[in-house]
Design a protein around this motif. Structure first.
Motif, mmCIF file in Angstrom:
data_model
loop_
_atom_site.group_PDB
_atom_site.id
_atom_site.type_symbol
_atom_site.label_atom_id
_atom_site.label_comp_id
_atom_site.label_asym_id
_atom_site.label_seq_id
_atom_site.Cartn_x
_atom_site.Cartn_y
_atom_site.Cartn_z
ATOM 1 N N LEU A 150 0.820 -1.204 0.000
ATOM 2 C CA LEU A 150 0.000 0.000 0.000
ATOM 3 C C LEU A 150 0.860 1.263 0.000
ATOM 4 C CD1 LEU A 150 -2.808 -1.242 2.362
ATOM 5 C CD2 LEU A 150 -3.175 -0.285 0.079
ATOM 6 N N LYS A 151 0.342 2.271 -0.693
ATOM 7 C CA LYS A 151 1.026 3.545 -0.834
ATOM 8 C C LYS A 151 0.154 4.659 -0.252
ATOM 9 C CE LYS A 151 2.797 2.007 -5.320
ATOM 10 N NZ LYS A 151 2.880 2.334 -6.776
ATOM 11 N N PRO A 152 0.743 5.784 0.130
ATOM 12 C CA PRO A 152 -0.078 6.888 0.645
ATOM 13 C C PRO A 152 -1.171 7.315 -0.332
ATOM 14 C CG PRO A 152 2.222 7.263 1.172
ATOM 15 C CD PRO A 152 2.186 6.046 0.287
ATOM 16 N N GLU A 153 -0.903 7.204 -1.622
ATOM 17 C CA GLU A 153 -1.912 7.599 -2.611
ATOM 18 C C GLU A 153 -3.074 6.616 -2.707
ATOM 19 O OE1 GLU A 153 1.395 7.306 -3.070
ATOM 20 O OE2 GLU A 153 1.870 6.533 -5.090
ATOM 21 N N ASP A 154 -3.004 5.503 -1.999
ATOM 22 C CA ASP A 154 -4.148 4.580 -1.927
ATOM 23 C C ASP A 154 -5.151 5.018 -0.859
ATOM 24 O OD1 ASP A 154 -1.818 1.908 -2.391
ATOM 25 O OD2 ASP A 154 -3.215 2.703 -3.892
ATOM 26 N N THR A 155 -4.803 6.041 -0.096
ATOM 27 C CA THR A 155 -5.697 6.540 0.944
ATOM 28 C C THR A 155 -6.990 7.052 0.334
ATOM 29 O OG1 THR A 155 -3.883 7.125 2.437
ATOM 30 C CG2 THR A 155 -5.979 8.279 2.745
ATOM 31 N N ALA A 156 -8.116 6.533 0.812
ATOM 32 C CA ALA A 156 -9.430 6.894 0.274
ATOM 33 C C ALA A 156 -10.506 6.147 1.044
ATOM 34 C CB ALA A 156 -9.519 6.527 -1.204
ATOM 35 N N VAL A 157 -11.747 6.522 0.802
ATOM 36 C CA VAL A 157 -12.878 5.704 1.227
ATOM 37 C C VAL A 157 -13.130 4.697 0.111
ATOM 38 C CG1 VAL A 157 -15.304 5.629 1.871
ATOM 39 C CG2 VAL A 157 -13.872 7.566 2.585
ATOM 40 N N TYR A 158 -13.184 3.436 0.467
ATOM 41 C CA TYR A 158 -13.386 2.362 -0.498
ATOM 42 C C TYR A 158 -14.830 1.870 -0.417
ATOM 43 C CZ TYR A 158 -8.440 2.076 -1.618
ATOM 44 O OH TYR A 158 -7.168 2.361 -2.069
ATOM 45 N N TYR A 159 -15.455 1.772 -1.576
ATOM 46 C CA TYR A 159 -16.841 1.338 -1.681
ATOM 47 C C TYR A 159 -16.922 0.086 -2.555
ATOM 48 C CZ TYR A 159 -17.824 6.221 -0.406
ATOM 49 O OH TYR A 159 -17.885 7.450 0.217
ATOM 50 N N CYS A 160 -17.845 -0.806 -2.237
ATOM 51 C CA CYS A 160 -18.179 -1.861 -3.180
ATOM 52 C C CYS A 160 -19.560 -1.564 -3.756
ATOM 53 C CB CYS A 160 -18.126 -3.253 -2.565
ATOM 54 S SG CYS A 160 -19.288 -3.579 -1.230
ATOM 55 N N ALA A 161 -19.775 -2.034 -4.971
ATOM 56 C CA ALA A 161 -21.010 -1.739 -5.679
ATOM 57 C C ALA A 161 -21.349 -2.903 -6.605
ATOM 58 C CB ALA A 161 -20.861 -0.451 -6.479
ATOM 59 N N ALA A 162 -22.620 -3.029 -6.949
ATOM 60 C CA ALA A 162 -23.080 -4.155 -7.753
ATOM 61 C C ALA A 162 -23.775 -3.690 -9.024
ATOM 62 C CB ALA A 162 -24.044 -5.028 -6.940
ATOM 63 N N ARG A 163 -23.574 -4.448 -10.106
ATOM 64 C CA ARG A 163 -24.317 -4.256 -11.347
ATOM 65 C C ARG A 163 -24.567 -5.640 -11.937
ATOM 66 N NH1 ARG A 163 -21.693 -4.533 -16.403
ATOM 67 N NH2 ARG A 163 -23.207 -3.049 -17.250
ATOM 68 N N PRO A 164 -25.631 -5.793 -12.751
ATOM 69 C CA PRO A 164 -25.902 -7.129 -13.313
ATOM 70 C C PRO A 164 -24.799 -7.603 -14.240
ATOM 71 C CG PRO A 164 -27.841 -5.731 -13.443
ATOM 72 C CD PRO A 164 -26.687 -4.852 -13.051
ATOM 73 N N PHE A 165 -24.476 -8.897 -14.116
ATOM 74 C CA PHE A 165 -23.670 -9.667 -15.042
ATOM 75 C C PHE A 165 -22.192 -9.330 -15.067
ATOM 76 C CE2 PHE A 165 -28.026 -9.651 -16.951
ATOM 77 C CZ PHE A 165 -28.372 -10.903 -16.489
ATOM 78 N N LEU A 166 -21.738 -8.410 -15.948
ATOM 79 C CA LEU A 166 -20.319 -8.290 -16.251
ATOM 80 C C LEU A 166 -19.703 -6.978 -15.738
ATOM 81 C CD1 LEU A 166 -20.309 -9.571 -19.949
ATOM 82 C CD2 LEU A 166 -19.818 -10.877 -17.881
ATOM 83 N N CYS A 167 -18.359 -7.038 -15.551
ATOM 84 C CA CYS A 167 -17.601 -5.839 -15.203
ATOM 85 C C CYS A 167 -17.440 -4.929 -16.419
ATOM 86 C CB CYS A 167 -16.223 -6.217 -14.678
ATOM 87 S SG CYS A 167 -16.235 -7.130 -13.146
ATOM 88 N N SER A 168 -17.221 -5.543 -17.574
ATOM 89 C CA SER A 168 -17.034 -4.799 -18.829
ATOM 90 C C SER A 168 -15.971 -3.723 -18.687
ATOM 91 C CB SER A 168 -18.363 -4.193 -19.301
ATOM 92 O OG SER A 168 -19.318 -5.209 -19.505
ATOM 93 N N GLY A 169 -14.916 -4.046 -17.933
ATOM 94 C CA GLY A 169 -13.807 -3.119 -17.803
ATOM 95 C C GLY A 169 -14.137 -1.843 -17.064
ATOM 96 N N LEU A 170 -15.267 -1.844 -16.337
ATOM 97 C CA LEU A 170 -15.714 -0.633 -15.642
ATOM 98 C C LEU A 170 -15.767 0.556 -16.600
ATOM 99 C CD1 LEU A 170 -13.924 -0.844 -12.162
ATOM 100 C CD2 LEU A 170 -16.206 -1.611 -12.795
ATOM 101 N N SER A 171 -16.053 0.271 -17.862
ATOM 102 C CA SER A 171 -15.989 1.299 -18.889
ATOM 103 C C SER A 171 -16.995 2.421 -18.678
ATOM 104 C CB SER A 171 -16.175 0.678 -20.270
ATOM 105 O OG SER A 171 -17.405 -0.031 -20.333
ATOM 106 N N ALA A 172 -18.122 2.084 -18.063
ATOM 107 C CA ALA A 172 -19.149 3.103 -17.855
ATOM 108 C C ALA A 172 -18.991 3.823 -16.524
ATOM 109 C CB ALA A 172 -20.529 2.487 -17.944
ATOM 110 N N GLY A 173 -18.051 3.369 -15.715
ATOM 111 C CA GLY A 173 -17.777 4.065 -14.475
ATOM 112 C C GLY A 173 -18.790 3.815 -13.386
ATOM 113 N N PRO A 174 -18.709 4.580 -12.286
ATOM 114 C CA PRO A 174 -19.580 4.362 -11.132
ATOM 115 C C PRO A 174 -21.065 4.452 -11.457
ATOM 116 C CG PRO A 174 -17.785 5.848 -10.566
ATOM 117 C CD PRO A 174 -17.732 5.655 -12.038
ATOM 118 N N ALA A 175 -21.436 5.250 -12.427
ATOM 119 C CA ALA A 175 -22.852 5.455 -12.735
ATOM 120 C C ALA A 175 -23.528 4.175 -13.211
ATOM 121 C CB ALA A 175 -23.007 6.541 -13.789
ATOM 122 N N ASP A 176 -22.738 3.207 -13.627
ATOM 123 C CA ASP A 176 -23.276 1.953 -14.142
ATOM 124 C C ASP A 176 -23.618 0.979 -13.027
ATOM 125 O OD1 ASP A 176 -22.291 -0.529 -16.565
ATOM 126 O OD2 ASP A 176 -24.035 0.811 -16.575
#
Length: 124
Positions: A84-110
């Motif tokens: 871990l690095k200092p730049e990893d400091t953040a609030v970490y969230y998990c989130a769900a969407r149906p089926f595939l990750c698809s490279g997270l191409s659509a971002g958090p809004a998906d």
């Protein structure tokens, strides 16, 4: 009711490790992609890693250091974070969407369902 609960955050020194957990309930994990996102103060929320039954994704900034895994029997997704690095400091969230990750191409809004977040602080 879909519910996601993160745990495992904390304070760690640079070079240390943490394992985050995302406990899912109210839906069948097999049919969903679970993504990990993080948001540092003053910055946009960014995708870190994602896993589904058919694909995975890791951001370039964490490749080789973070490992995502899932235990369908326990309805839990894990994020193992090493070096871990200092730049990893953040609030970490998990989130769900149906089926595939698809490279997270659509971002958090998906992603329609979110946990409350867990704070990760990397500091000496």
């Amino acid at each position: 009711q879909v519910q996601l609960v993160e745990s495992g955050g904390g304070l760690v020194q640079p070079g240390g490790s943490l394992r985050l957990s995302c406990a899912a309930s109210g839906f069948t994990l097999d049919y969903y992609a679970i993504g990990w996102f993080r948001q540092a103060p003053g910055k946009e929320r960014e995708g870190v890693s994602c896993i589904s039954s058919s694909d995975t994704y890791d951001a370039d900034s964490v490749k080789g250091r973070f490992t995502i895994s899932r235990d369908n029997a326990k309805s839990t997704v894990y994020l193992r974070m090493n070096s871990l690095k200092p730049e990893d400091t953040a609030v970490y969230y998990c989130a769900a969407r149906p089926f595939l990750c698809s490279g997270l191409s659509a971002g958090p809004a998906d992603f329609g369902s979110w946990g409350q977040g867990t704070q990760v602080t990397v500091s000496s």
